[in-house]
Structures are given as structure tokens and as C-alpha cells.
Design an enzyme around this catalytic site. Sequence first.
Site, PDB file in Angstrom:
ATOM      1  N   TYR B 436      43.618  34.869  41.357  1.00 47.92           N
ATOM      2  CA  TYR B 436      43.523  34.435  39.945  1.00 47.92           C
ATOM      3  C   TYR B 436      42.111  34.051  39.533  1.00 47.92           C
ATOM      4  CZ  TYR B 436      44.979  29.576  41.449  1.00 47.92           C
ATOM      5  OH  TYR B 436      45.124  28.357  42.013  1.00 47.92           O
ATOM      6  N   GLU B 437      41.933  33.918  38.216  1.00 47.56           N
ATOM      7  CA  GLU B 437      40.589  33.745  37.601  1.00 47.56           C
ATOM      8  C   GLU B 437      39.665  34.916  37.934  1.00 47.56           C
ATOM      9  OE1 GLU B 437      40.154  31.707  35.377  1.00 47.56           O
ATOM     10  OE2 GLU B 437      41.724  30.253  35.753  1.00 47.56           O
ATOM     11  N   GLY B 438      40.234  36.103  37.994  1.00 47.34           N
ATOM     12  CA  GLY B 438      39.454  37.282  38.359  1.00 47.34           C
ATOM     13  C   GLY B 438      39.577  37.513  39.850  1.00 47.34           C
TER      14      GLY B 438
END
Lengths: 589, 589
Positions: B436-438
Site C-alpha cells: 500500500y501507498e504505492g
Amino acid sequence: MSYQAPLRDMQFVLYELLKGDEILPALPGYEDATRDIMDAMLTEGAKLAQNVIAPTNTNGDRQGCHYDPESKNVTTPDGFKEAYKQFAEAGWTALSAPVEYGGQGMPHTLNTLAEEMMCSANLSLGMYPGLTHGAVNALIGYGTNEQKDYFLPRLISGEWTGTMCLTEPHCGTDLGLIRTKAEPQADGSYAISGTKIWITGGEHDLVDNIIHLVLAKLPDAPGGSKGISLFLVPKVLEDGSRNPAFCGGLEHKMGIKGSATCVMNFEEAKGWLIGEPHKGLQAMFVMMNSARLMVGLQGLGVAEAAYQVSLGFAKDRLQSRSLAGPQAPDKPADPIIVHPDVRRMLLRQKATIEGSRALAYFTALNLDIAHTAEDPAEREHADDMVQLLTPVVKAFLTDEGFFCANDGLQLMGGSGFTQDWPLEQLVRDARITRIYEGTNGIQALDLVGRKIGMNGGRALKRFFAMLDGFINDNPQAPNLPQLKAAIARLQKATMWLMQNGMSDREQAGSAATPYLRLFALTAVGYFWSRMALTAQQQLDAGSSETDFYQAKVHSARFYMDKLLPQTEALLTEIEAGKDSLMEMAVGQF
Amino acid sequence: MSYQAPLRDMQFVLYELLKGDEILPALPGYEDATRDIMDAMLTEGAKLAQNVIAPTNTNGDRQGCHYDPESKNVTTPDGFKEAYKQFAEAGWTALSAPVEYGGQGMPHTLNTLAEEMMCSANLSLGMYPGLTHGAVNALIGYGTNEQKDYFLPRLISGEWTGTMCLTEPHCGTDLGLIRTKAEPQADGSYAISGTKIWITGGEHDLVDNIIHLVLAKLPDAPGGSKGISLFLVPKVLEDGSRNPAFCGGLEHKMGIKGSATCVMNFEEAKGWLIGEPHKGLQAMFVMMNSARLMVGLQGLGVAEAAYQVSLGFAKDRLQSRSLAGPQAPDKPADPIIVHPDVRRMLLRQKATIEGSRALAYFTALNLDIAHTAEDPAEREHADDMVQLLTPVVKAFLTDEGFFCANDGLQLMGGSGFTQDWPLEQLVRDARITRIYEGTNGIQALDLVGRKIGMNGGRALKRFFAMLDGFINDNPQAPNLPQLKAAIARLQKATMWLMQNGMSDREQAGSAATPYLRLFALTAVGYFWSRMALTAQQQLDAGSSETDFYQAKVHSARFYMDKLLPQTEALLTEIEAGKDSLMEMAVGQF
């Protein structure tokens, strides 16, 4: 979960690479193992794995096994019993067992391929018959004729299952510490008392009887691992009475939730000695060695299942445009398989799985040769390969099985992390394979501490001779410079071990894990070079399976370019020696 | 789960290595951030993490979050609400927020240390206030005064929480594809309609109101990522009415089960534009960048928790004798910490965690300098470091957090695989941080595609200058030859990227992940060399904390001997180029 057995890849390794269709039928007793018959069996096995076993996998994880403290019974997930019944009735439990006890007498190699498929389809379910193999092997090797006649047909037919009862709460790796006792009884049997943990299939509802093979100590046992004996303890005795070998509870685990992992309490249970007193560990290692190969296949099988799912996702999922410009201009974005970093994760899986498969099948083929070849020299050579490669197959295929499944999960992004897709279960299931049947650290110690020095290093010399022979005979093989560099590193690391590890066992222990990995990467590199050569020859000869053979050539190149370079770092790590591992005082951690 | 905040290690990095107790109080607005005050706060934070947060972690996993389709409400696990309340009341949500809106105005660096502790104690619980930070930062950066005055005090006090609503079912990484619509209304607000997925804390029962920051498209939006605007959508409106922003269900995940991951349906929900039309992605990236640092800290925090548990196990568990002869002759076996391979797994955790901590805190310190230093040149330099290192911290600390937790699980053998120990949960929880978050692949593309080329490569030049400066100024620093070799490899890889990646973006994409890893290993190597030097100086000066400082020197050597050599293989992998990744046709996979 949908799974398609990779039959074409399996055939490529078994026939085109390893010439199993020539070698196996030439071995005494395996005359029936022709390509036609093996293909027919593999096709049937694939159908069973795909249509009967695989559909039980997701629910097996969600539902898990359940223990009833009242009855001390264990219930397996819905569908397991029916799937197991079909598996046994179709003869898969009997595949490589001796004909005289109802087996089909086919090579272990064929069983290895079948096991890979079953483990891809449902690792948890595959473990029940998997453990039975160990019990069968121990009985064949060490049982009396009476024991064989009574137990083997029922275990081989799958009517009953078997277990291996080694671990106790205070001892896993160090079996010398076990406390389970065996008291001789007047009738020649023994009363077994003690608690065993981690017993796969110790109790379940797939069959009516379970045959436990239990390590215990006789009253006059010497201390340590030289005082361990092996006993056979059936759940139900011949007169139909219940033997007091009860399940005391189930482990709650990260994965393989459909596999019943039992605490087993033996309360003066009736058992019979298998083999000689105090020599149980030897018999157990016979079971363990083939079990270790099987666990390697489990790692491979789960990784294959993970690869198939993540590959499908990478072809379907549309996200961003290719760095080289739109590849699917009619769609809102390109399938993510166009992105180099996604390909890196797919190819790591593909190249590792296919290369490891060659290593594993080669080891299995040598097991058959070692057991049955007429020429003692041939048997010895094959046995050397099996001894040397078993810890490598176990550790490398399970480490990489886990890493590959993780790469599959990763390339699926958030989807991979949810239960909507099978990846998260496959990662959890794969995790145990690095631990059981001897942790991978123990495999590495087995390799550096026993296998490479065995008979003056004979097995290792033969292994290197095989690699050198290939290189000398095939100067036209693809990727030879990279393979040669890796072999040189492995030789250098071996020399370092000889010079440092003999006199200082902590040096050997410090080098063990990176050495096993360096060994495995190089061995797989050798098989990739051979596979690429085989594929190139087919392409040069104008084969119509262009995509299939080109993929082999490409995968080999990826392996050499992107994975084999790890051998550089591993050699440096080994040569750095033990100091930075050992100098930290316990209180400084 | 028991957790002891590693305060001494944290202080070593913040004060002795980074001189945070000199730098921070000298920054305008951070005059209060003296060592005494920071120490007092960290001690309080440690108590809260250890005594209030950590005890909720196991049950949080077992019980998970529950969704009621009737009311569309989400219930968090027992104990979360009370623990969150104590967390907020003690001022931790307000720690680094501006004083004018009720914050404590302390440096982000201090908040980073606090976040590490909270993530070690309970990653799932830590995410609710963690996401609120993003909403606060977006409002501070782009909100109107009215919006700030109304929302900020309530978010900062922890009375309300915030979310980031980006992903939709068909788009994660590629936000240009989003379909959520925003229709202008007569009153200046917007009617937001669409479905968002993966919304952490989208609905829960910890607080009475949730402020969603939602990416959506205005009717006149240009196509692709240039047509995205950011809207603020409260769950409960100012008049007390319920805004139609409802949870449609929860994701069932591999880990972080105490964190409510929601499907959110916006059904003409009332929202307000934040910042300028069509410039929402810019505002979102402000939130994302600090969130990426935080996710790196999550990886670190979980790894620290795993290390502590596995270290305790390694000291207690008796199994086999040391290869150098019995170390605890009075006991039936030695503690497994005597075995080199167990030490390998412990030291990999220890050296990676402590080295990564230095990298992460350095980045956080530079964030404070970049935001507040008076000298524009100093701000620019610090911002360069933050830009360059953020993707490195995010990807490396989460990859390694997962690998380290896995090493902890591995050395515990079967115990690590059961729910009797926290390791299996920590491994599952850590798994999401790589995604997550890229995803970490996206971080690597950010590094090679944007960060290293930014301003003519200024940030990278400054980073190399910092490393060279240290080496030139400290010829006596330990392990310099190994560090220099790694730096040379990173420079060579960078040169390769400049020569190949500029003209062919697929070359850059192919190199991205190994380049980020090579970069991170080298950066952490630099900090280890600095830490070893600092520790050696303390030892030379006769410090009484002999064990503490010796451990740093030993850990540095382990890092150089056993981990940094990976840079060799990574350089080879990079220089092999894209061909073996790209030549495989899609149909050949």
C-alpha cells in the site's frame, strides 16, 4: 482456485531433459513405465488434481479442521473425505508401492510428479497420504513379515493412513531429548507413554484407522540420540478395540489449516518395535529422507499454483501504459504484464519453478536408479546424487516456493492481500515447508556437515564432474560463461569450507545456509543450460512448438542474467567467515 | 504480545548519530524540542505503546473488524476504542500538528519515533490516527481558512479521524482511470458519487465523525491524471445529518485484520473542493509522501516487534549443543542462540532494523529541516534528501520488515508458525506494507524515473557528496573498504542508468527494483559505518555502556560482511539490462 497441471513442462523435464522414458523402463521392475503409460497416468492425475482436489482448497483453509474435546475426534473440512476417497480409489496412494502388497509398482519418479500436482491443488489434503508414504517405507525397510503382511496392504490402498511421531514439546531438531517411554509387555508388545506434538494427520476422519510410527525410549536406553527406538502404534487394534493414542488438541496455524496438526497423547498405548532396539533414528531417517524430497515438491507445487494465478492476473489487469508506448490502444490501459517490473516478478517465478523442477525430478530419477539398477556402480552413483541433493531440494525449493508465491502476491497488489484471491493462502501454506521435516537451516548443516564430506567428498566430486562433463561436451550450449562463473564460485566456496570448516565446525555452521543456496543456484543453472540447449536443438530442428521452446531459451537467459548473479554475493558472504556471527556476546543482542 | 520500546537504540540514532538534540531546537518553532523534553515524551510514548496499545494486538487479529450490512456500521475489535481514546487524550494525535490548531507543535521527527513504537505495538490500531495525518496535511496545505478552522482542531485532537480515498475497483496505481464524479451544487458544495475501495478507516466506531479526502472528477475534467480534483467529504455534516458516504463492506485480508479496510459508496455525498480544480493529485501526493515515510516506519516497527520475540525465544529454547562444545553443561541442551545459523537470522534482523532506523530518522530529520530551516539553501538540501530517500525508506524498510519478520519466524521453527506466538501475525501484518501507498515496484520507478534525475541529478549528487565527505573526513571509520566498494557499485549502476535508462524507459524500468535495493543497502551501509565510528569513539573514551557500543561495532561488521555483499549481485543484475525481461512474448509465459 483453478489449477492446470503443467503437463507439457513436466514432460519436457522427464522425457526430453532427463530421458526418463528411456531410463525408467530399463530398470528392473519398472518395465511398465513407458512413456505411453506414464503419460496416461499423468493425464489422469492432472484431471484428479484439477477437478477433484483443487476445488477443496479454499474451503479447506476457511473451514479448517475441528477438534471435539469430548470425543477427541478431529473433523476435516467439508469435501476432504470424498476427495481423499477418490484419490485412494483411483490408486494414487498405491502408485509407487510394491506390487506384492497391492501397489502399482511404478517408479518413485512418477509419484514425484503426481505429488507436485497434488500439492499445487491442495497442500493440506496432500499431506494425509504424503505422510503415509513414510510409514510404508519404514515398514518395508524394517518391519517383520507379519507386520508387512498385515499393515502394508491397508496403508498402500489408502484404507488407513500413517503418521510420523517425532517431536515433543521440549524437542524438535534435537531428538536426543525425547522422553516418550516404551515399557516391554509380556506379550512382546510395548506400552507407549508420552506426548508428541506437530503430528500431521494424528487424528482425522478420512479413514477408520491411523498407524502411528512413534519414537520412544526403552527402559534400558542409552542417553541421547543413540537411545531411541521406533514403534508402530495403531489407533485401532486388530481386535477392534481403541488403542489409547488420543488427540489432545489441534495447533492453530498460519496456514495448511486443512491439515490436522495434532497433539498426541500416548497413554500406555500398545505398540510394536520396528527394527532393532535403540536404532529407531536410523529407520526414521529413511522415512525423513524421502519426506524431505516430498516437502521440496510441496514448495514447488505451491509456487506453481501461485504463478498460474498471478500470471492470469497480470494478463487481465489493465493499469498504466507500457513504457514503450500503448500496447492495447483500444483499452483504457495496458495489461500489467507489459511492465518490466511485473515481468521481473513473473519470470522470477517461472524460471525458478521450471529450473527447480528439473533439479527435483533429477533427484527423484536417481532415487529410482539407486534402488533398482542392476549395476552396483550405477546404484552407488545415483545414491550419491540423492544423498547430496536431497537437502538442497528440500531447502531451496521451499525457500523459493515461499519467495515466488510472495512475488505472485506482490504483483497483484492489494488484490493479492485479500481472500478474494488464493495468493494469500498459498503464501501462508508455503511458509511451513521451510520449517518442517528439518528446518532449512538443518538441511544446510546436513549438506555441509555430512553430505559434501561423505566418502571423501565422492558425491560432490561426481556432481562437479557431471557439470564439467556437460560444459566440455556442449561448448555450443547457451549461457555457458555465466554457468562456468557460478561453478567456479561454488568450487571456491567448497575449497574455503574444506580449509576452514573441517577444523572449526562453527565456520562450517556459519557458511551452511549461503553455501546451500550457492549450491542450489548453481545446480539449477546447470539444468537451465541443459534445458536451453535441448530447446535450442528442437528449434534448430524446426519444431512446431516454437513458443514453448523459445520460452525455455528466454527463461534460461533470464535465470542467468537476473538470478544466478546472487552467487557472487553468496561467495563473498561465505568467505567473510564466522567472526561477525560469533563475536556478539549473548547479552549484546 | 510483550513489547519493549528500544528507547536506547532510538536515542543513539536521534542524538548521538544525527545530533537531533542540537539540530531540532535550533529550528524556528521547535525551540521546545530539547533532549529533556523529547526524552520525557518518548518515555511516555513507550509506556503507552507497551501497556495500552500492545495488549490489544493479538485480539485485534483474532477478532478483526465486523460490518453490519443493516446499519452499514463497522465495529473494531474489543479494546481498540479505549486504547485509541487514551492515545488521543495523551496528545499523540496532536504531537507534530501546528499549535494554532491545538497541536503540540513538536517536530515530525519525534512523531516518526512515536509512530515506530505504535506500529510495533499494534499496526492495525496505529493506522487509524496514521491516516488522519494525511488529511491534516492536505488541509494545512490546500484548505481555506474556514475549512482549517472547522476541521483541523477536531482532527488534530483525535476527536475525528481522516481517510484518503483514491483507489477504485478498476484502478489503483493508475489513478488517471478514476470514475468517481463531483457535480457542482448551487451552494458551492459538490455532490460526490462513486465507489472507492481499500479505504483504511473508511468506517469504524472509534470516533463520531470521519473526514474523507476523496479524489473525483469534475464534469469538465480533462482526461487522465490531469483531470482529478480533491474533495473533503465528512461522514456527519455540520448540522448533524448523515452524509451518504456509506461503507459497503470490509475486505477480508491476510493481515492487519484490526484495521477496517472499507469499500466506500458515495451516493451524491456532500463535499467541498480542496485546493484548485483538476489539481487534486498534487495535493494527494503531499499526503502520500509523508504517508510513504510512515509506511516505511510500519515495516521497521513490525520487524522490531518480531525481532524482540524471536530473540527471547532464541535465548530460552534449549536444543542441541554448540558446535564449539556445550555452553550450558548444566542443562539438557544449549540455548539455540549459540548456533551460527540462528545468529545469522537474529543478526540479519538486528543489523537491518538498526541500520534502517538510522536511514528513516535521517529522512524524518531532513523533513523538519526542509519545512522550517531559515536558510533557503539548507531547506533545499534537506528537501532533496527527503525527495530522494522517501521511496527508498518506503520500499526497503517494508521489504526488509517482511523478510526480517520471516527470519524471526523461521528461527522459532514450528512455534513460529502457530498462533501461540505473535510471529505469524507479524509476518501477515508486515506483508501489506510492501503494497500500500504505492507498491514497492512503484517506489523503485519513482526513484529511477523521477528522483535521481530531478534538477539535473542534484539530490543524488548531494547524497554521494555526503557519503564521500564522511569517508574523506573519517579515514579511521570501521569497514570503509567494504563501504567504498558498495558506493562504487552504486555509482556504476547510476552511470549505467544514465547511459541506458534516459533513452529507453524500459531499461530504467527493468533496473528499478534492483537499483533501489542497491541504493538502500549502500545508504544503510553508510549509516552503519557512521554508527560504528560513533560507538568506537565512545568505547575509546571509556564509556561504561560497553555492551551497547560493542554491539553496534559488531552489528556494523555483520552488516558489511554478510548483507552488503548483495550489492555485487545487484549491480550485475542491473547491467544485464532489459532484454531477458522483455524478450518473452506474452503468449510464451
